[in-house]
Write a protein that holds these residues in place. Structure first.
Motif, PDB file in Angstrom:
ATOM      1  N   TRP A 243      -5.607  -0.590 -12.659  1.00 46.94           N
ATOM      2  CA  TRP A 243      -4.460  -0.386 -11.775  1.00 46.94           C
ATOM      3  C   TRP A 243      -3.625   0.850 -12.109  1.00 46.94           C
ATOM      4  O   TRP A 243      -3.104   1.514 -11.187  1.00 46.94           O
ATOM      5  CB  TRP A 243      -3.573  -1.632 -11.752  1.00 46.94           C
ATOM      6  CG  TRP A 243      -2.555  -1.575 -10.654  1.00 46.94           C
ATOM      7  CD1 TRP A 243      -1.218  -1.329 -10.766  1.00 46.94           C
ATOM      8  CD2 TRP A 243      -2.808  -1.739  -9.245  1.00 46.94           C
ATOM      9  NE1 TRP A 243      -0.617  -1.333  -9.539  1.00 46.94           N
ATOM     10  CE2 TRP A 243      -1.570  -1.581  -8.585  1.00 46.94           C
ATOM     11  CE3 TRP A 243      -3.948  -2.009  -8.500  1.00 46.94           C
ATOM     12  CZ2 TRP A 243      -1.457  -1.677  -7.199  1.00 46.94           C
ATOM     13  CZ3 TRP A 243      -3.844  -2.101  -7.123  1.00 46.94           C
ATOM     14  CH2 TRP A 243      -2.604  -1.935  -6.490  1.00 46.94           C
ATOM     15  N   PRO A 244      -3.459   1.247 -13.380  1.00 47.76           N
ATOM     16  CA  PRO A 244      -2.697   2.478 -13.662  1.00 47.76           C
ATOM     17  C   PRO A 244      -3.270   3.718 -12.985  1.00 47.76           C
ATOM     18  O   PRO A 244      -2.551   4.691 -12.777  1.00 47.76           O
ATOM     19  CB  PRO A 244      -2.778   2.592 -15.189  1.00 47.76           C
ATOM     20  CG  PRO A 244      -2.932   1.179 -15.652  1.00 47.76           C
ATOM     21  CD  PRO A 244      -3.817   0.534 -14.628  1.00 47.76           C
ATOM     22  N   GLN A 245      -4.549   3.692 -12.609  1.00 44.21           N
ATOM     23  CA  GLN A 245      -5.176   4.838 -11.958  1.00 44.21           C
ATOM     24  C   GLN A 245      -5.336   4.644 -10.445  1.00 44.21           C
ATOM     25  O   GLN A 245      -5.967   5.465  -9.785  1.00 44.21           O
ATOM     26  CB  GLN A 245      -6.547   5.101 -12.592  1.00 44.21           C
ATOM     27  CG  GLN A 245      -6.457   5.553 -14.056  1.00 44.21           C
ATOM     28  CD  GLN A 245      -7.818   5.548 -14.729  1.00 44.21           C
ATOM     29  OE1 GLN A 245      -8.432   4.505 -14.908  1.00 44.21           O
ATOM     30  NE2 GLN A 245      -8.289   6.723 -15.108  1.00 44.21           N
ATOM     31  N   LYS A 266       2.006   1.286  -6.571  1.00 48.21           N
ATOM     32  CA  LYS A 266       2.719   0.983  -7.814  1.00 48.21           C
ATOM     33  C   LYS A 266       3.976   0.143  -7.563  1.00 48.21           C
ATOM     34  O   LYS A 266       4.335  -0.715  -8.360  1.00 48.21           O
ATOM     35  CB  LYS A 266       3.099   2.284  -8.519  1.00 48.21           C
ATOM     36  CG  LYS A 266       1.908   3.080  -9.024  1.00 48.21           C
ATOM     37  CD  LYS A 266       1.160   2.331 -10.125  1.00 48.21           C
ATOM     38  CE  LYS A 266       0.067   3.197 -10.732  1.00 48.21           C
ATOM     39  NZ  LYS A 266      -1.029   3.522  -9.792  1.00 48.21           N
TER      40      LYS A 266
END
Length: 278
Positions: A243-245, A266
């Motif tokens: 998810w961070p990417q 986000k």
């Protein structure tokens, strides 16, 4: 990308790798619905992965593959044999062992990658096709139409400005779809110009290729696999890992306030929304 702030970003070259999860088939040879049968997913997904340095990603994945193949732990694993044409040749999340997947995800986390996807519910698509058949006797559904529609949705949103955009999409079988891909992209750009009042002036190169030749396609497959596991099985740990990417996930059929279509990002994580299949 999806915010006005993104328009301030500039890059000489953008590299996108496009792949799909599942396929847009709805019917068997006799015209019967495939949805709900074993092996038929409930969603069709198209994803694009922006890669800062495709060459560096390729070197890293090749080094990982060589390391794994040299490990005695994997010596007799069928998918690790070159003759099988699977992990020993290229990474493919569905075919790779769980231990292999974990190492691939570790490598992907260390590179500049940004993932976006568009999702279409096959249940909603089937309802549309049946409704249209009732209105238009001559209409016959073809999977290419939904693919092209998702291409337009995937590329119409804001992205950084650049002089050159390189798009590599996963080739399936012997049929190349560069012409259809180009048409869909042109429609996407026209829609973008209508929505925002200005055009994006970039040279665009579109090429089909196979994952074995493109590390970016292997990486895109992993992101799509993680997304598919969330939708099809409610198994979210892989999506949470990447998810961070993730830039955004556009679900065309998620309902909100009486309207269809929800974008997750986000500020609105898909995992926390806990969307379940209908």
């Amino acid at each position: 990308m999806s915010t006005e702030q993104d328009t301030a970003q500039t890059s000489d070259v953008l590299h996108y790798f496009v792949d799909e999860a599942s396929d847009p088939a709805l019917f068997d040879a006799r015209g019967r619905s495939l949805i709900g049968l074993d092996g038929c997913s409930a969603y069709f997904m198209l994803g694009k992965l922006e890669v800062d340095d495709p060459a560096a990603l390729g070197v890293a994945l090749d080094a990982l593959r060589a390391e794994l193949l040299a490990d005695p732990y994997f010596r007799r694993v069928p998918s690790m044999q070159a003759a099988a044409g699977k992990t020993a040749v290229f990474f493919h999340a569905k075919d790779d062992l769980a231990e292999v997947r974990r190492e691939v995800f570790r490598v992907l986390a260390r590179h500049g990658l940004r993932f976006s996807a568009v999702i279409k519910s096959k249940h909603a698509l089937l309802a549309y096709v049946r409704e249209r058949n009732a209105r238009e006797e001559a209409y016959r559904y073809k999977g290419d139409e939904i693919y092209d529609g998702l291409v337009m949705e995937l590329f119409r949103r804001l992205r950084p400005f650049s002089d050159q955009v390189n798009i590599c999409y996963a080739k399936r079988g012997s049929k190349t779809r560069s012409a259809a891909f180009k048409e869909a992209l042109e429609a996407a750009e026209a829609r973008f110009e209508r929505d925002y009042g200005f055009a994006r002036d970039s040279k665009v190169t579109i090429v089909p290729d196979v994952p074995a030749s493109q590390a970016g396609l292997q990486a895109a497959d992993y992101f799509l696999w993680a997304l598919q596991r969330h939708y099809e099985r409610k198994e979210s740990r892989y999506l949470e890992l990447v998810w961070p990417q993730v830039v955004e996930i556009h679900d065309l059929d998620a309902a909100e306030g009486g309207r269809r279509g929800v974008t997750y990002n986000k500020k609105r994580p898909l995992i926390e929304d806990e969307r379940a299949p209908e």
